[in-house]
Design a protein around this motif. Structure first.
Motif, PDB file in Angstrom:
ATOM      1  N   PHE A   1       0.816  -1.187   0.000  1.00 21.26           N
ATOM      2  CA  PHE A   1       0.000   0.000   0.000  1.00 21.26           C
ATOM      3  C   PHE A   1       0.868   1.263   0.000  1.00 21.26           C
ATOM      4  N   ASN A   2       1.959   1.254   0.790  1.00 23.72           N
ATOM      5  CA  ASN A   2       2.850   2.404   0.844  1.00 23.72           C
ATOM      6  C   ASN A   2       3.510   2.672  -0.498  1.00 23.72           C
ATOM      7  N   LEU A   3       3.830   1.618  -1.209  1.00 25.05           N
ATOM      8  CA  LEU A   3       4.438   1.766  -2.532  1.00 25.05           C
ATOM      9  C   LEU A   3       3.465   2.436  -3.496  1.00 25.05           C
ATOM     10  N   LEU A   4       2.193   2.065  -3.422  1.00 22.99           N
ATOM     11  CA  LEU A   4       1.171   2.657  -4.272  1.00 22.99           C
ATOM     12  C   LEU A   4       1.009   4.147  -3.964  1.00 22.99           C
ATOM     13  N   VAL A   5       0.980   4.488  -2.696  1.00 27.44           N
ATOM     14  CA  VAL A   5       0.869   5.897  -2.290  1.00 27.44           C
ATOM     15  C   VAL A   5       2.089   6.669  -2.764  1.00 27.44           C
ATOM     16  N   SER A   6       3.263   6.070  -2.633  1.00 26.28           N
ATOM     17  CA  SER A   6       4.492   6.715  -3.086  1.00 26.28           C
ATOM     18  C   SER A   6       4.465   6.975  -4.594  1.00 26.28           C
ATOM     19  N   GLN A   7       3.966   6.007  -5.360  1.00 23.98           N
ATOM     20  CA  GLN A   7       3.870   6.196  -6.809  1.00 23.98           C
ATOM     21  C   GLN A   7       2.874   7.304  -7.144  1.00 23.98           C
ATOM     22  N   VAL A  11       3.792  10.703  -9.264  1.00 30.60           N
ATOM     23  CA  VAL A  11       3.059  11.070 -10.476  1.00 30.60           C
ATOM     24  C   VAL A  11       2.404  12.432 -10.312  1.00 30.60           C
ATOM     25  N   TYR A  12       1.819  12.679  -9.136  1.00 36.13           N
ATOM     26  CA  TYR A  12       1.165  13.962  -8.884  1.00 36.13           C
ATOM     27  C   TYR A  12       2.165  15.103  -8.956  1.00 36.13           C
ATOM     28  N   THR A  13       3.344  14.913  -8.385  1.00 38.44           N
ATOM     29  CA  THR A  13       4.374  15.958  -8.402  1.00 38.44           C
ATOM     30  C   THR A  13       4.784  16.298  -9.828  1.00 38.44           C
ATOM     31  N   SER A  14       5.010  15.281 -10.644  1.00 37.71           N
ATOM     32  CA  SER A  14       5.433  15.555 -12.023  1.00 37.71           C
ATOM     33  C   SER A  14       4.296  16.178 -12.831  1.00 37.71           C
ATOM     34  N   LEU A  15       3.060  15.719 -12.610  1.00 40.16           N
ATOM     35  CA  LEU A  15       1.921  16.320 -13.315  1.00 40.16           C
ATOM     36  C   LEU A  15       1.693  17.768 -12.897  1.00 40.16           C
ATOM     37  N   ALA A  16       1.855  18.049 -11.611  1.00 38.81           N
ATOM     38  CA  ALA A  16       1.668  19.415 -11.128  1.00 38.81           C
ATOM     39  C   ALA A  16       2.688  20.353 -11.764  1.00 38.81           C
ATOM     40  N   ALA A  17       3.928  19.896 -11.904  1.00 43.73           N
ATOM     41  CA  ALA A  17       4.955  20.726 -12.547  1.00 43.73           C
ATOM     42  C   ALA A  17       4.609  20.950 -14.021  1.00 43.73           C
ATOM     43  N   ASP A  18       4.136  19.913 -14.713  1.00 46.44           N
ATOM     44  CA  ASP A  18       3.741  20.054 -16.119  1.00 46.44           C
ATOM     45  C   ASP A  18       2.561  21.010 -16.264  1.00 46.44           C
TER      46      ASP A  18
END
Length: 156
Positions: A1-7, A11-18
């Motif tokens: 579950f932690n791995l999924l949250v980390s992913q 993804v959110y960080t890179s999308l927010a920058a884009d």
């Protein structure tokens, strides 16, 4: 579950920058299109009205910097514990040596942090460094030495 949250976070960080980059590009296009509609004489009149060549002072007594626009805001809008502008007296000749910087504030901050950490550890471990309130390091050493002795003289 932690791995999924980390992913998801990655993804959110890179999308927010884009998304932020695309928004800036879109605003840039709007600004460029607006500039095309403004007459050059009107733009030059606007730029001279900004008076960017004059110096803007930070507070009374400062000569300030050129190229800024002065804006007043309430003092408590953005509270700052320490003044970020460091002022040194004397001439501003580039050949003169830089003034010595005193690290008193940094030393005080480090001492305050160390005291806070020490208080937290004392609270967490209890007074005298007891873990769980039952034994100390000195007690453990004394107990361990008594377990190893057979009760007889060890010199025999």
């Amino acid at each position: 579950f932690n791995l999924l949250v980390s992913q998801f976070c990655g993804v959110y960080t890179s999308l927010a920058a884009d998304i932020k980059g695309h928004a800036r590009l879109a605003r840039g296009e709007i600004i460029i299109e607006t500039f095309k509609a403004v007459k050059l004489s009107r733009w030059q009149k606007f730029m001279t009205s900004l008076d960017l060549e004059s110096r803007v002072d930070f507070e009374e007594g400062d000569i300030g910097l050129a190229g800024g626009i002065k804006d007043f805001e309430p003092a408590l809008a953005h509270p700052v514990a320490k003044d970020q502008i460091i002022r040194f007296g004397g001439r501003t000749d580039g050949h003169l040596p830089w003034p010595e910087k005193h690290h008193e504030d940094e030393d005080n901050m480090e001492k305050m942090i160390q005291r806070t950490i020490q208080k937290s550890l004392t609270k967490m471990l209890g007074k005298g460094g007891k873990v769980g309130g039952t034994s100390t390091v000195g007690d453990t050493d004394a107990n361990s030495s008594s377990h190893h002795s057979s009760g007889k003289n060890d010199a025999d």
